[in-house]
Design a protein around this motif. Structure first.
Motif, mmCIF file in Angstrom:
data_model
loop_
_atom_site.group_PDB
_atom_site.id
_atom_site.type_symbol
_atom_site.label_atom_id
_atom_site.label_comp_id
_atom_site.label_asym_id
_atom_site.label_seq_id
_atom_site.Cartn_x
_atom_site.Cartn_y
_atom_site.Cartn_z
ATOM 1 N N ASP A 272 26.536 -5.423 19.984
ATOM 2 C CA ASP A 272 25.931 -5.566 21.455
ATOM 3 C C ASP A 272 25.714 -6.899 21.702
ATOM 4 O OD1 ASP A 272 24.956 -5.128 24.126
ATOM 5 O OD2 ASP A 272 23.172 -4.537 23.352
ATOM 6 N N GLY B 129 27.510 -9.536 24.430
ATOM 7 C CA GLY B 129 26.945 -10.331 25.529
ATOM 8 C C GLY B 129 26.937 -11.665 25.558
ATOM 9 N N VAL C 288 24.502 -4.700 28.679
ATOM 10 C CA VAL C 288 25.630 -5.406 28.908
ATOM 11 C C VAL C 288 26.301 -5.017 30.195
ATOM 12 C CG1 VAL C 288 27.932 -6.232 28.081
ATOM 13 C CG2 VAL C 288 26.122 -6.206 26.470
#
Length: 443
Positions: A208, A212, A248
């Motif tokens: 994650d 981003g 995100v």
């Protein structure tokens, strides 16, 4: 200078045909006349470069029946109906069926000329738009990879051409192996952003926090722009978008909102949740989902594409045969039926695997397609389909495949194909037209 549009005049009265033809010729139209609707039908096809003026009362096929036949083959063809005094109900029915307009006898020739001008203008615009769509659908290498003549594939290509010209963001979903990423590339290739970047992001490939950074921050020290900047003005394709974390997703939504409308950078989201019995709506925050799903394309599963299965198998097997330096395997009637009836849980990707292994088997002189289908899935009966089809569809699919294979083998030699299949020239021509096969494709 634009070529003059044709006007087909259909009337059983010779004097009427001549007078209409002479008057329109003086107005600059290229006319041709027919005494019966049956005669006209032999000349007027789906892309007839003009319009039709027809009497409504004729022996044999009357004007209304003629109009219905024309509308069934090309609903965009302008047809002007000539009615007699008191035939108002017939004129109303003609307009309901799809007539461009009607003239009531006795009519003013100037009124007829004005109608003809408006009708030909509409026809020219329709034919130009049709030609543009054909250029787009056949003019890009990627669109050429969307193979198939089934209604499902025709709709898919139409959807891609339609949405390709729009500005909104798009959600593409469908079962695994159906070609969703290929559709995303095609969507970009036929649109106004075709000359701009196409950036493909595999959202499930990174954790994650790293995802981003790659999307919105990049690596300034290393000279790497964030992916949203790399895609600026073009298309940002987010594959496996359901893998993005809520944080995100929130940043993606902010990016979309900040762009305004129309968006400078288009987002095409690709979801792979369908085969898991879930939907993209379950995985995305609602505000992001509805922004992306305003325009949506769903790829058809292979089992719903009928004879496309044989066409694709032949194409893939031919490619692999060329790669491995051997002949492509011949597909008999029983094997064709097995290919058509298989459920294809892996869709086109699975078909590619089967085609390659069939070529390798053929090179060794052993094995069958049925055994390959069984090996692909031990739990699924390879000759049972989840969606039954009429026998006629199987017969037509096999017939098309047989003619296609024979044309390829003889490199478009009509006489050689006629001899091998024991078909007269007219029958072969009719069947090739029926199945959309053109000799030029095999030369």
């Amino acid at each position: 200078m634009a070529k003059a549009m044709k006007i087909a005049i259909v009337d059983d009265e010779q004097d009427m045909r001549q007078s209409i033809s002479q008057w329109l010729a003086l107005s600059g139209f290229d006319t041709e006349s027919f005494a019966t609707a049956e005669e006209a039908m032999k000349r007027i096809g789906a892309d007839y470069p003009g319009v039709v003026i027809s009497d409504v009362r004729m022996p044999g096929m009357d004007g209304l029946t003629f109009l219905k036949r024309l509308m069934s083959q090309d609903s965009a063809l302008p047809v002007i109906i000539i009615t007699g005094h008191g035939d108002v109900p017939m004129a109303v029915e003609a307009m309901r069926v799809g007539a461009f307009d009607f003239l009531e006898k006795p009519f003013n020739p100037d009124q007829m000329t004005e109608l003809a001008k408006r009708a030909t203008q509409r026809r020219r615009l329709a034919l130009d738009a049709r030609a543009l769509r054909r250029d787009l659908s056949g003019g890009t290498q990627i669109m050429g990879k969307l193979i198939g003549a089934s209604p499902a594939m025709e709709r898919l290509r139409e959807d891609i051409l339609d949405l390709g010209q729009a500005d909104g963001h798009v959600l593409i979903d469908g079962e695994t192996g159906t070609g969703k990423t290929l559709a995303a590339h095609a969507l970009h290739a036929v649109g106004a952003r075709a000359s701009k970047p196409f950036v493909l992001v595999h959202c499930a490939a990174y954790p994650d926090d790293e995802m981003g950074v790659k999307l919105f921050e990049g690596n300034p020290d290393g000279g790497v722009l964030p992916l949203v900047e790399q895609a600026r003005g073009g298309t940002l394709c987010l594959e496996d978008i359901e893998a993005l974390s809520p944080s995100v997703q929130a940043r993606i939504l902010t990016f979309i909102n900040d762009q305004g409308s129309p968006a400078e950078t288009r987002i095409v989201a690709v979801s792979n949740l369908q085969e898991q019995g879930k939907t993209c709506e379950d995985a995305l925050r609602p505000d992001l989902f509805y922004r992306l799903a305003a325009m949506r394309i769903t790829l058809p599963p292979l089992r719903q594409r009928g004879e496309d299965i044989l066409q694709l198998f032949n194409r893939f097997a031919g490619d692999f045969a060329e790669e491995y330096g051997c002949d492509a395997p011949e597909v008999g009637a029983q094997e064709a039926a097995q290919l058509l009836q298989a459920p294809w849980p892996g869709n086109v990707r699975q078909l590619i695997n089967v085609a390659e292994r069939a070529v390798l088997q053929s090179r060794r002189g052993s094995g069958t397609i049925a055994s390959l289908l069984m090996a692909e899935s031990e739990t699924v009966d390879p000759v049972m389909t989840t969606e039954g089809k009429p026998l006629k569809e199987y017969v037509e699919a096999f017939e098309r495949m047989l003619i296609d294979n024979t044309m390829r083998r003889h490199k478009g030699s009509i006489s050689a194909v006629m001899d091998e299949l024991c078909l007269p020239r007219r029958t072969l021509n009719e069947k090739m037209a029926k199945y959309g096969l053109q000799r030029s494709d095999y030369l």
